[in-house]
Design a protein around this motif. Structure first.
Motif, PDB file in Angstrom:
ATOM      1  N   UNK A 151      -2.401  -4.834  -4.163  1.00  0.00           N
ATOM      2  CA  UNK A 151      -1.446  -3.734  -4.279  1.00  0.00           C
ATOM      3  C   UNK A 151      -2.243  -2.458  -4.527  1.00  0.00           C
ATOM      4  N   UNK A 152      -1.971  -1.425  -3.727  1.00  0.00           N
ATOM      5  CA  UNK A 152      -2.681  -0.148  -3.837  1.00  0.00           C
ATOM      6  C   UNK A 152      -1.654   0.967  -3.922  1.00  0.00           C
ATOM      7  N   UNK A 153      -1.772   1.823  -4.943  1.00  0.00           N
ATOM      8  CA  UNK A 153      -0.849   2.943  -5.123  1.00  0.00           C
ATOM      9  C   UNK A 153      -1.165   4.112  -4.202  1.00  0.00           C
ATOM     10  N   UNK A 154      -0.393   5.164  -4.338  1.00  0.00           N
ATOM     11  CA  UNK A 154      -0.529   6.370  -3.504  1.00  0.00           C
ATOM     12  C   UNK A 154      -1.863   7.083  -3.745  1.00  0.00           C
ATOM     13  N   UNK A 155      -2.338   7.749  -2.707  1.00  0.00           N
ATOM     14  CA  UNK A 155      -3.480   8.667  -2.756  1.00  0.00           C
ATOM     15  C   UNK A 155      -4.772   8.021  -3.246  1.00  0.00           C
ATOM     16  N   UNK A 164       0.839  -1.198   0.000  1.00  0.00           N
ATOM     17  CA  UNK A 164       0.000   0.000   0.000  1.00  0.00           C
ATOM     18  C   UNK A 164       0.871   1.244   0.000  1.00  0.00           C
ATOM     19  N   UNK A 165       0.530   2.177  -0.887  1.00  0.00           N
ATOM     20  CA  UNK A 165       1.273   3.424  -1.021  1.00  0.00           C
ATOM     21  C   UNK A 165       0.952   4.413   0.085  1.00  0.00           C
ATOM     22  N   UNK A 166       1.385   5.657  -0.135  1.00  0.00           N
ATOM     23  CA  UNK A 166       1.193   6.696   0.886  1.00  0.00           C
ATOM     24  C   UNK A 166      -0.155   7.399   0.726  1.00  0.00           C
ATOM     25  N   UNK A 167      -0.631   7.899   1.856  1.00  0.00           N
ATOM     26  CA  UNK A 167      -1.871   8.681   1.916  1.00  0.00           C
ATOM     27  C   UNK A 167      -3.082   7.936   1.348  1.00  0.00           C
ATOM     28  N   UNK A 168      -3.158   6.647   1.602  1.00  0.00           N
ATOM     29  CA  UNK A 168      -4.297   5.837   1.159  1.00  0.00           C
ATOM     30  C   UNK A 168      -5.380   5.899   2.231  1.00  0.00           C
ATOM     31  N   UNK A 169      -6.615   6.098   1.814  1.00  0.00           N
ATOM     32  CA  UNK A 169      -7.757   6.150   2.721  1.00  0.00           C
ATOM     33  C   UNK A 169      -8.556   4.865   2.562  1.00  0.00           C
ATOM     34  N   UNK A 170      -8.690   4.155   3.665  1.00  0.00           N
ATOM     35  CA  UNK A 170      -9.487   2.927   3.672  1.00  0.00           C
ATOM     36  C   UNK A 170     -10.604   3.127   4.689  1.00  0.00           C
ATOM     37  N   UNK A 171     -11.818   3.020   4.211  1.00  0.00           N
ATOM     38  CA  UNK A 171     -12.977   3.284   5.051  1.00  0.00           C
ATOM     39  C   UNK A 171     -13.415   2.013   5.792  1.00  0.00           C
ATOM     40  N   UNK A 206      -7.454 -13.732  -7.134  1.00  0.00           N
ATOM     41  CA  UNK A 206      -6.258 -13.459  -7.938  1.00  0.00           C
ATOM     42  C   UNK A 206      -5.802 -12.050  -7.568  1.00  0.00           C
ATOM     43  N   UNK A 207      -4.684 -11.649  -8.105  1.00  0.00           N
ATOM     44  CA  UNK A 207      -4.102 -10.345  -7.770  1.00  0.00           C
ATOM     45  C   UNK A 207      -4.997  -9.182  -8.212  1.00  0.00           C
ATOM     46  N   UNK A 208      -5.126  -8.198  -7.338  1.00  0.00           N
ATOM     47  CA  UNK A 208      -5.774  -6.930  -7.663  1.00  0.00           C
ATOM     48  C   UNK A 208      -4.723  -5.847  -7.510  1.00  0.00           C
ATOM     49  N   UNK A 209      -4.510  -5.101  -8.605  1.00  0.00           N
ATOM     50  CA  UNK A 209      -3.537  -4.015  -8.602  1.00  0.00           C
ATOM     51  C   UNK A 209      -4.274  -2.710  -8.840  1.00  0.00           C
ATOM     52  N   UNK A 210      -4.132  -1.796  -7.895  1.00  0.00           N
ATOM     53  CA  UNK A 210      -4.787  -0.504  -7.960  1.00  0.00           C
ATOM     54  C   UNK A 210      -3.699   0.557  -8.058  1.00  0.00           C
ATOM     55  N   UNK A 211      -3.759   1.375  -9.103  1.00  0.00           N
ATOM     56  CA  UNK A 211      -2.752   2.402  -9.327  1.00  0.00           C
ATOM     57  C   UNK A 211      -2.887   3.569  -8.364  1.00  0.00           C
ATOM     58  N   UNK A 212      -2.311   4.701  -8.734  1.00  0.00           N
ATOM     59  CA  UNK A 212      -2.357   5.914  -7.916  1.00  0.00           C
ATOM     60  C   UNK A 212      -3.630   6.704  -8.206  1.00  0.00           C
ATOM     61  N   UNK A 213      -4.103   7.436  -7.177  1.00  0.00           N
ATOM     62  CA  UNK A 213      -5.248   8.337  -7.309  1.00  0.00           C
ATOM     63  C   UNK A 213      -6.493   7.629  -7.831  1.00  0.00           C
ATOM     64  N   UNK A 214      -6.738   6.437  -7.325  1.00  0.00           N
ATOM     65  CA  UNK A 214      -7.909   5.644  -7.729  1.00  0.00           C
ATOM     66  C   UNK A 214      -8.961   5.724  -6.637  1.00  0.00           C
TER      67      UNK A 214
END
Length: 184
Positions: free
Chosen positions: A77-81, A58-65, A93-101
């Motif tokens: 995998x979760x990118x920044x913001x 998990x990247x930086x400044x990720x908000x998880x509710x 299976x793998x879930x890849x989430x980029x930045x600002x998603x």
């Protein structure tokens, strides 16, 4: 052997790699129930730390509710913001989430399905990728193997069964492109 016995046997023979030991899966189940799905801890920073302890990247400044459901954090995998609301990530299976998603309330990311053509109803898993800037609307569903390209939008209640093009806005079931996304 009768037909019913054969179907049960066929169904049971498929091996699935969880990517973790039975102990880790049990620990995650109870941790998820207590801290994620109960809403007991509303603080993103704590939820992020717990996810990382279970192998999520998990990247930086990720908000998880609160109330989020993540099946296997070690396949996430979760990118920044990013913003992950009260959604369901069924990541066999793998879930890849980029930045600002943004993955909105009650959206579902589904990496698994079954092969209805096989008597054993074999499990099929395919990874999901949400590229930078993508937005998955409330109650929308992303099906196995789908990539939401850069800045694509899947609108409220829509179902993505195929890849979403960059900067496209998709709507319906199955989702079709309705217009281009223009960011000012």
């Amino acid at each position: 052997m009768n037909k019913e016995t054969q179907l049960k046997k066929d169904f049971d023979k498929k091996e699935f790699d969880t990517g973790a030991s039975s102990l880790k899966i049990i620990l995650w189940y109870f941790t998820s129930m207590l801290f994620f799905r109960s809403g007991l801890i509303p603080f993103s920073a704590i939820l992020v730390v717990i996810l990382k302890m279970f192998g999520a990247k998990i990247g930086k400044e990720v908000r998880i509710k609160p109330y989020i459901y993540i099946h296997y954090p070690w396949k996430l995998t979760v990118g920044d913001y990013c913003w992950l609301a009260e959604c369901r990530i069924e990541n066999l299976a793998k879930v890849t989430i980029g930045k600002n998603v943004c993955v909105s309330q009650r959206a579902m990311l589904l990496t698994g399905n079954h092969d209805y053509k096989k008597s054993g109803f074999d499990l099929i898993t395919k990874a999901i990728v949400l590229e930078d800037g993508a937005w998955i609307g409330a109650k929308a569903i992303v099906c196995p193997g789908v990539t939401a390209a850069s800045h694509a939008v899947l609108t409220v209640g829509s179902i993505a069964t195929k890849n979403l093009e960059p900067y496209g806005i998709y709507q319906g079931n199955p989702a079709v492109k309705v217009k281009d996304r223009v960011i000012e």
